[in-house]
Design an enzyme around this catalytic site. Sequence first.
Site, PDB file in Angstrom:
ATOM      1  N   ASP A  73      -7.380  -2.722  14.432  1.00 17.64           N
ATOM      2  CA  ASP A  73      -8.780  -2.988  14.091  1.00 17.64           C
ATOM      3  C   ASP A  73      -8.922  -4.187  13.145  1.00 17.64           C
ATOM      4  O   ASP A  73      -9.978  -4.407  12.574  1.00 17.64           O
ATOM      5  CB  ASP A  73      -9.423  -1.742  13.461  1.00 17.64           C
ATOM      6  CG  ASP A  73      -8.719  -1.300  12.179  1.00 17.64           C
ATOM      7  OD1 ASP A  73      -7.752  -1.973  11.748  1.00 17.64           O
ATOM      8  OD2 ASP A  73      -9.136  -0.284  11.598  1.00 17.64           O
ATOM      9  N   ASP A  86       0.806  -1.218   0.000  1.00 18.53           N
ATOM     10  CA  ASP A  86       0.000   0.000   0.000  1.00 18.53           C
ATOM     11  C   ASP A  86       0.843   1.274   0.000  1.00 18.53           C
ATOM     12  O   ASP A  86       2.065   1.230   0.212  1.00 18.53           O
ATOM     13  CB  ASP A  86      -0.954   0.001   1.212  1.00 18.53           C
ATOM     14  CG  ASP A  86      -0.301  -0.476   2.506  1.00 18.53           C
ATOM     15  OD1 ASP A  86       0.940  -0.512   2.574  1.00 18.53           O
ATOM     16  OD2 ASP A  86      -1.024  -0.809   3.443  1.00 18.53           O
ATOM     17  N   GLU A 111      -9.669  -1.835   5.506  1.00 20.02           N
ATOM     18  CA  GLU A 111     -10.262  -1.537   6.795  1.00 20.02           C
ATOM     19  C   GLU A 111     -11.498  -2.415   7.012  1.00 20.02           C
ATOM     20  O   GLU A 111     -12.007  -3.019   6.061  1.00 20.02           O
ATOM     21  CB  GLU A 111     -10.657  -0.051   6.834  1.00 20.02           C
ATOM     22  CG  GLU A 111      -9.491   0.910   6.681  1.00 20.02           C
ATOM     23  CD  GLU A 111      -8.637   1.027   7.935  1.00 20.02           C
ATOM     24  OE1 GLU A 111      -8.628   0.106   8.771  1.00 20.02           O
ATOM     25  OE2 GLU A 111      -7.955   2.063   8.073  1.00 20.02           O
ATOM     26  N   HIS A 128      -7.204  -4.671  10.301  1.00 22.21           N
ATOM     27  CA  HIS A 128      -6.967  -4.457   8.872  1.00 22.21           C
ATOM     28  C   HIS A 128      -5.677  -5.144   8.414  1.00 22.21           C
ATOM     29  O   HIS A 128      -4.745  -5.334   9.202  1.00 22.21           O
ATOM     30  CB  HIS A 128      -6.955  -2.955   8.505  1.00 22.21           C
ATOM     31  CG  HIS A 128      -5.799  -2.171   9.008  1.00 22.21           C
ATOM     32  ND1 HIS A 128      -5.934  -1.015   9.753  1.00 22.21           N
ATOM     33  CD2 HIS A 128      -4.457  -2.339   8.868  1.00 22.21           C
ATOM     34  CE1 HIS A 128      -4.738  -0.530  10.028  1.00 22.21           C
ATOM     35  NE2 HIS A 128      -3.827  -1.314   9.502  1.00 22.21           N
TER      36      HIS A 128
HETATM   37  C1  F6R Z   1       1.492  -1.406   6.131  1.00 21.59           C
HETATM   38  C2  F6R Z   1       0.227  -2.112   6.249  1.00 21.59           C
HETATM   39  C3  F6R Z   1      -0.573  -2.103   7.507  1.00 21.59           C
HETATM   40  C4  F6R Z   1       0.256  -2.448   8.741  1.00 21.59           C
HETATM   41  C5  F6R Z   1      -0.620  -2.369   9.995  1.00 21.59           C
HETATM   42  C6  F6R Z   1       0.186  -2.605  11.255  1.00 21.59           C
HETATM   43  O1  F6R Z   1       2.025  -1.543   4.843  1.00 21.59           O
HETATM   44  O2  F6R Z   1      -0.180  -2.693   5.305  1.00 21.59           O
HETATM   45  O3  F6R Z   1      -1.646  -3.009   7.384  1.00 21.59           O
HETATM   46  O4  F6R Z   1       0.782  -3.724   8.604  1.00 21.59           O
HETATM   47  O5  F6R Z   1      -1.214  -1.115  10.085  1.00 21.59           O
HETATM   48  O6  F6R Z   1       1.076  -1.551  11.438  1.00 21.59           O
HETATM   49  P1  F6R Z   1       2.245  -1.630  12.513  1.00 21.59           P
HETATM   50  O7  F6R Z   1       3.133  -2.704  12.083  1.00 21.59           O
HETATM   51  O8  F6R Z   1       2.908  -0.268  12.473  1.00 21.59           O
HETATM   52  O9  F6R Z   1       1.580  -1.912  13.821  1.00 21.59           O
END
Ligand code: F6R
Length: 269
Positions: A136, A67, A143, A138
């Site tokens: 959450d 992403d 989301e 995702h």
């Molecule tokens: C990032 C992504 C997100 C993260 C998620 C967890 O490329 O795709 O889904 O993996 O938000 O983020 P962290 O690792 O910072 O807790």
Amino acid sequence: MEVLIFPDAQSLARKSADLVESQIKTFPDSVIGLATGSTPLGLYEELIRRHNEHDLSFAGVKTFNLDEYVGIPANHPQSYRTFMDDNLFSKINIESSNTQVPDGMADNPLDVGPAYEKMIEEAGGIDLQVLGVGTDGHIGFNEPTSSLGSITRVKTLTKQTIEDNSRFFKPDEFQPKLAITMGIKTILDARRILLLAHGENKAEAVKDMIEGPLSAMCPASALQLHQRTTILIDETAASKLRLKGYYKFVGEMQDELVRKHRPSDWISR
Ligand code: F6R
């Protein structure tokens, strides 16, 4: 789903690096899906160390990131392209042209998704996808209530994700509220998936992902449908799992079985 529980984030990072390393050594032209965020940093540090100390080569590897934010340029300090360049790509021998991150500054962000899907297809599909999980539930920026059949597209971030990520932006700075993300179907199409999570703040999402119902309210629960997903978590992220003891027992039994019969069983081609 295979669930592996580690005493701490360091041992988890080492194991995930073992798995990525075996993939790349077995298939030097592997296509790897990558994530940003704090979770995979230990994995990336370990891969860089192995590149420096043990000649682990990324010369033939292609990568696709999950992403990117919409509306900040690639060279912005908070872009996911910058994150990947700083934390991995600039420290290993990967061709920049072999690394793809969705273009968050495209004239028409709606065109980016289909083009990205096409690039993944032309590369032969993703062999191994690395994921983190949001508090959450995702994955990527899919989301809650994202279609479980979604492909790469623009998504609006939830208030919770914006808040979770606000620590990376200055108080008066523009913080994106849209992102381009691989869809859940794109992720499920990967031949092998590794999802990493550590820390107590992930415990609820981890429980919903592994033991909750399959539901768009927890996008990570879609991984229950994938045949070759390994969830690597530390004790704190595992703290809310009802069947924690069972997963450890399965791990021991699997270890024995795989060691004996198919030492390279997890490789994804
Ligand atoms: C990032 C992504 C997100 C993260 C998620 C967890 O490329 O795709 O889904 O993996 O938000 O983020 P962290 O690792 O910072 O807790």
